[in-house]
Design a protein around this motif. Sequence first.
Motif, mmCIF file in Angstrom:
data_model
loop_
_atom_site.group_PDB
_atom_site.id
_atom_site.type_symbol
_atom_site.label_atom_id
_atom_site.label_comp_id
_atom_site.label_asym_id
_atom_site.label_seq_id
_atom_site.Cartn_x
_atom_site.Cartn_y
_atom_site.Cartn_z
ATOM 1 N N GLY A 118 -10.701 -0.618 -3.616
ATOM 2 C CA GLY A 118 -9.633 -0.276 -2.674
ATOM 3 C C GLY A 118 -8.286 -0.297 -3.373
ATOM 4 O O GLY A 118 -8.109 -1.010 -4.363
ATOM 5 N N PRO A 119 -7.314 0.474 -2.864
ATOM 6 C CA PRO A 119 -6.000 0.527 -3.523
ATOM 7 C C PRO A 119 -5.264 -0.822 -3.503
ATOM 8 O O PRO A 119 -4.510 -1.131 -4.418
ATOM 9 C CB PRO A 119 -5.235 1.590 -2.734
ATOM 10 N N GLY A 120 -5.505 -1.619 -2.465
ATOM 11 C CA GLY A 120 -4.849 -2.931 -2.384
ATOM 12 C C GLY A 120 -5.338 -3.855 -3.489
ATOM 13 O O GLY A 120 -4.568 -4.541 -4.156
ATOM 14 N N THR A 121 -6.653 -3.838 -3.693
ATOM 15 C CA THR A 121 -7.264 -4.644 -4.744
ATOM 16 C C THR A 121 -6.749 -4.206 -6.113
ATOM 17 O O THR A 121 -6.366 -5.023 -6.944
ATOM 18 C CB THR A 121 -8.799 -4.494 -4.692
ATOM 19 N N LEU A 122 -6.707 -2.901 -6.318
ATOM 20 C CA LEU A 122 -6.280 -2.373 -7.602
ATOM 21 C C LEU A 122 -4.801 -2.653 -7.871
ATOM 22 O O LEU A 122 -4.431 -3.119 -8.955
ATOM 23 C CB LEU A 122 -6.544 -0.859 -7.666
ATOM 24 N N TYR A 123 -3.962 -2.394 -6.876
ATOM 25 C CA TYR A 123 -2.522 -2.584 -7.066
ATOM 26 C C TYR A 123 -2.202 -4.026 -7.446
ATOM 27 O O TYR A 123 -1.413 -4.289 -8.354
ATOM 28 C CB TYR A 123 -1.768 -2.184 -5.791
ATOM 29 N N GLY A 124 -2.843 -4.958 -6.726
ATOM 30 C CA GLY A 124 -2.618 -6.377 -7.013
ATOM 31 C C GLY A 124 -3.075 -6.730 -8.419
ATOM 32 O O GLY A 124 -2.390 -7.434 -9.158
#
Lengths: 111, 131
Positions: free
Chosen positions: A46-52
């Motif tokens: 997910g983008p949230g996981t990746l961004y973090g």
Amino acid sequence: MTKKPEAFLPLSQATYYILLSLREIRHGYGIMQDVEEVSKGEVTMGPGTLYGALGKLEKQAVIQKADVQDDDRRKYYQLTNLGKEVLQLEYKRLKSLVENSDELIKELGEK
Amino acid sequence: MTVKKFRLRTAPDIEKEEQWLTEMSRKGLHLQKYRFFTYHFEEDPTKSYKYQIDFRQGPKKDYFQLYKDAGWEHVTESIGTFHYFRTDATRSDVQKIYSDSQSIQDSFVRMRDFYLSLFDRRLPLPSREGL
């Protein structure tokens, strides 16, 4: 002070795949696509996981921003030398884990 | 047509809020704006979206671009830290914005630190080690 590569181990599944995808310069979505492809669809990030994760890895100097012109909306990343070492060390760790237990796990299945 | 609903929301209820918004959307009411405890919905019975809320302070344009690339449309935000995203409910290729337990945990920690910092400005942010 920069941490030794050993200090980063073990890596989470997500981190391992992110570092692996940064063998080439990529932006966030490029990483997501590569991870899905390399893991044969097993891992969708997910983008949230990746961004973090990208923020954290950059702070730890495992990855760094790469200059890519004509795209100021996306950030591009690549592995640092430290990142390469971390990835290689984790690969060796996982490989020996699997090799050392290979026979024993097979026996376990036969019982 | 715009429909307004007043609803008190508290931070730990993010998941419930997402479910509520997704359910509202299934009924044809799609969140457009959130201001002063009021949800503004736009009515369109032909559409249905999945909603997800992300807690993130001061994100830059690369953040919004990444979510957009991944299939998430930024809808609105509250106090500049809670970001509301949506994706077409029929898209099975777009899952959740957080795909592992570690990153969910991290987002809770960020949120907790934020609320603690509201109560006590002197509180230093804890540093987190490891990957």
